[in-house]
Write an enzyme that holds these catalytic residues in place. Structure first.
Site, PDB file in Angstrom:
ATOM      1  N   VAL A   1       0.729  -1.187   0.154  1.00 20.59           N
ATOM      2  CA  VAL A   1      -0.059   0.034  -0.012  1.00 20.59           C
ATOM      3  C   VAL A   1       0.904   1.311   0.075  1.00 20.59           C
ATOM      4  O   VAL A   1       0.900   2.195  -0.879  1.00 20.59           O
ATOM      5  CB  VAL A   1      -0.912  -0.155   1.250  1.00 20.59           C
ATOM      6  CG1 VAL A   1      -1.636   1.283   1.147  1.00 20.59           C
ATOM      7  CG2 VAL A   1      -2.021  -1.270   1.169  1.00 20.59           C
TER       8      VAL A   1
ATOM      9  N   ASP B   1      10.191   3.211   6.895  1.00 23.92           N
ATOM     10  CA  ASP B   1       9.963   1.795   7.025  1.00 23.92           C
ATOM     11  C   ASP B   1      11.036   1.376   7.979  1.00 23.92           C
ATOM     12  O   ASP B   1      11.952   1.758   8.214  1.00 23.92           O
ATOM     13  CB  ASP B   1       9.686   0.866   5.874  1.00 23.92           C
ATOM     14  CG  ASP B   1       8.986  -0.390   6.273  1.00 23.92           C
ATOM     15  OD1 ASP B   1       8.173  -0.359   5.467  1.00 23.92           O
ATOM     16  OD2 ASP B   1       9.447  -1.044   6.855  1.00 23.92           O
TER      17      ASP B   1
ATOM     18  N   THR C   1      -6.368  -0.642   7.320  1.00 25.74           N
ATOM     19  CA  THR C   1      -7.820  -1.279   7.594  1.00 25.74           C
ATOM     20  C   THR C   1      -8.207  -1.370   9.103  1.00 25.74           C
ATOM     21  O   THR C   1      -7.450  -2.233   9.640  1.00 25.74           O
ATOM     22  CB  THR C   1      -8.072  -2.544   6.834  1.00 25.74           C
ATOM     23  OG1 THR C   1      -8.035  -2.422   5.572  1.00 25.74           O
ATOM     24  CG2 THR C   1      -9.335  -3.128   6.984  1.00 25.74           C
TER      25      THR C   1
ATOM     26  N   CYS D   1      -6.812  -8.814   2.897  1.00 28.83           N
ATOM     27  CA  CYS D   1      -8.112  -7.685   3.047  1.00 28.83           C
ATOM     28  C   CYS D   1      -9.170  -8.579   3.213  1.00 28.83           C
ATOM     29  O   CYS D   1      -9.836  -8.664   4.111  1.00 28.83           O
ATOM     30  CB  CYS D   1      -8.128  -6.882   1.641  1.00 28.83           C
ATOM     31  SG  CYS D   1      -6.751  -5.583   1.587  1.00 28.83           S
TER      32      CYS D   1
END
Length: 428
Positions: A15, A33, A125, A265
């Site tokens: 993403v 990161d 999410t 997902c």
């Protein structure tokens, strides 16, 4: 938010990296990161996830001035960012409970550098309420600032489709939201400046969070329905694909296909919504029933294969099985939450020797996660198998000569319904 803010993307996975590259073509972007190896790889101009081409990555790394991408694994480099966008994973544990640790750790990191008027946008999410009830208090505590007075927040759910080179990040309409009406407008304008497909401004952060989890929950339930149909039609000796083709001639029939439902997902998000519903005192029956159906499909496929092997008198105990594909979807190297492993592990319980071939997956990653010695080159398959199970429809598998791998009694099972009928014994 000024017209040319410095943006920090926290998390450079499937993403975060495409988003960072999209923004870097117009703004100054820092990609952060904690995985030093990942940062070093990207600084070398290559993305092993294949979501961003080497040419495009190298192009944005070379830009200078008020746009371009820089990369770092050092948190101190975040100090001068004005907009922080969080794209870290939000997995579930072995009991399917949401794991918010990566999100909390990212919020702690940002909180140390957060300044007055900064904006923090979450894309990971979550269930409705996480941004304002879990993440914002961490930011307030670490930064010593007051929410919606000193700093602001937003939520814009990620809509990355790994392996899809048509629906890339800029080509998918983006939902946006913000913690105040003015900030919501600013966040929407920021995304609209790079998302060519357009944006949709949700009325609140919770609405945007809820929209994300129901997108994949809806798809999960629909696939669970056709998976159940597949089980029924197999008992009735009816070809499921033929039934779906016929039903799809009606204008309002939505054609989903049966299969293994994994990935980061669809196989995860419904559990986030279910968790929040249960906390509110409601037991989500349909959502959890769909999850149970889809989570059990790997084992079901393996058991159907064994039944066919018994009928054809193929060797089971001590026999050789070949599983084609271990990634969670076709033409993509992502093995996160793959359900092909359920097929593999169930076949092993019948004392079959299982080989796994996948030209897309990383052999070292597969070995580390699953303990499997992966065969990457299809041409190196040099023995006859008692069963061949196609779990993932990589392009390389669609043109394979399966006959050279088969004995007269070999069972070929096509999970994806993509092989010619005269080459297989059964499919979902």
């Amino acid at each position: 938010m000024n017209n040319s803010p410095k943006i920090a993307i926290i998390g450079l996975g499937y993403v975060g990296l495409p988003l960072a590259v999209a923004f870097a073509q117009k703004y100054k972007v820092l990609g952060f990161d904690i995985n030093t190896q990942r940062v070093n790889e990207l600084q070398g101009g290559h993305d092993h996830t294949l979501e961003v081409s080497d040419d495009l990555l190298q192009e944005v790394l070379q830009l200078s001035g008020d746009k371009g991408l820089s990369l770092s694994a050092q948190a101190d480099d975040l100090h001068d960012a004005q907009v922080y966008i969080v794209t870290v994973p939000t997995p579930t544990d072995k009991n399917h409970r949401p794991v918010l640790t990566p999100l909390e750790k990212a919020s702690e990191t940002i909180g140390k550098y957060l300044k007055k008027d900064d904006v923090v946008i979450y894309e990971s999410t979550v269930y409705p309420g996480v941004t304002e009830e879990v993440c914002v208090p961490i930011l307030e505590q670490l930064a010593g600032l007051k929410f919606n007075k000193d700093f602001y927040a937003g939520y814009s759910p990620e809509r990355i489709n790994p392996g899809d080179k048509k629906h890339t990040v800029t080509q998918i309409l983006k939902v946006t939201s913000g913690s105040t009406p003015a900030i919501a407008q600013s966040i929407d304008q920021l995304y609209a400046s790079v998302i060519t497909a357009g944006t949709h401004l949700a009325p609140s952060i919770k609405v945007a969070e809820a929209a994300k989890v129901i997108e994949n929950s809806q798809r999960d339930i629909n696939i669970a329905f056709v998976n159940e149909l597949s089980k029924i039609f197999r008992l009735l000796d009816i070809d499921t694909d033929a039934v779906l083709e016929a039903a799809a001639t009606k204008w309002n029939f939505i054609k989903f296909t049966p299969g293994l439902v994994g990935g980061h997902c669809i196989g995860v998000d419904p559990y986030y919504l279910a968790q929040r519903a249960q906390e509110a005192g409601y037991n989500p029956e349909i959502i959890l029933a769909g999850r149970r159906m889809n989570d059990g499909m790997g084992r079901y496929v393996a058991q159907e294969v064994i039944k066919l092997m018994v009928k054809k008198e193929a060797q089971i105990k001590g026999g050789n099985a070949l599983v084609l594909g271990i990634t969670f979807k076709e033409n993509c190297p992502d093995v996160r939450n793959t359900k092909a492993i359920d097929v593999i592990e169930e076949l092993k319980t019948y004392n079959l020797n299982v080989d796994v071939c996948d030209p897309w997956a990383n052999p070292d990653e597969v070995k580390s996660i699953f303990g499997i010695n992966l065969i990457s080159d299809c041409n190196k398959l040099d023995k006859k198998y008692d069963t061949v199970v196609l779990c993932v429809s990589h392009n390389e598998f669609l043109t394979m000569d399966l006959n050279r791998l088969k004995k007269p009694e070999t069972v070929v099972f096509d999970v994806k319904s993509c092989l010619p009928l005269d080459q297989i014994d059964a499919r979902l």
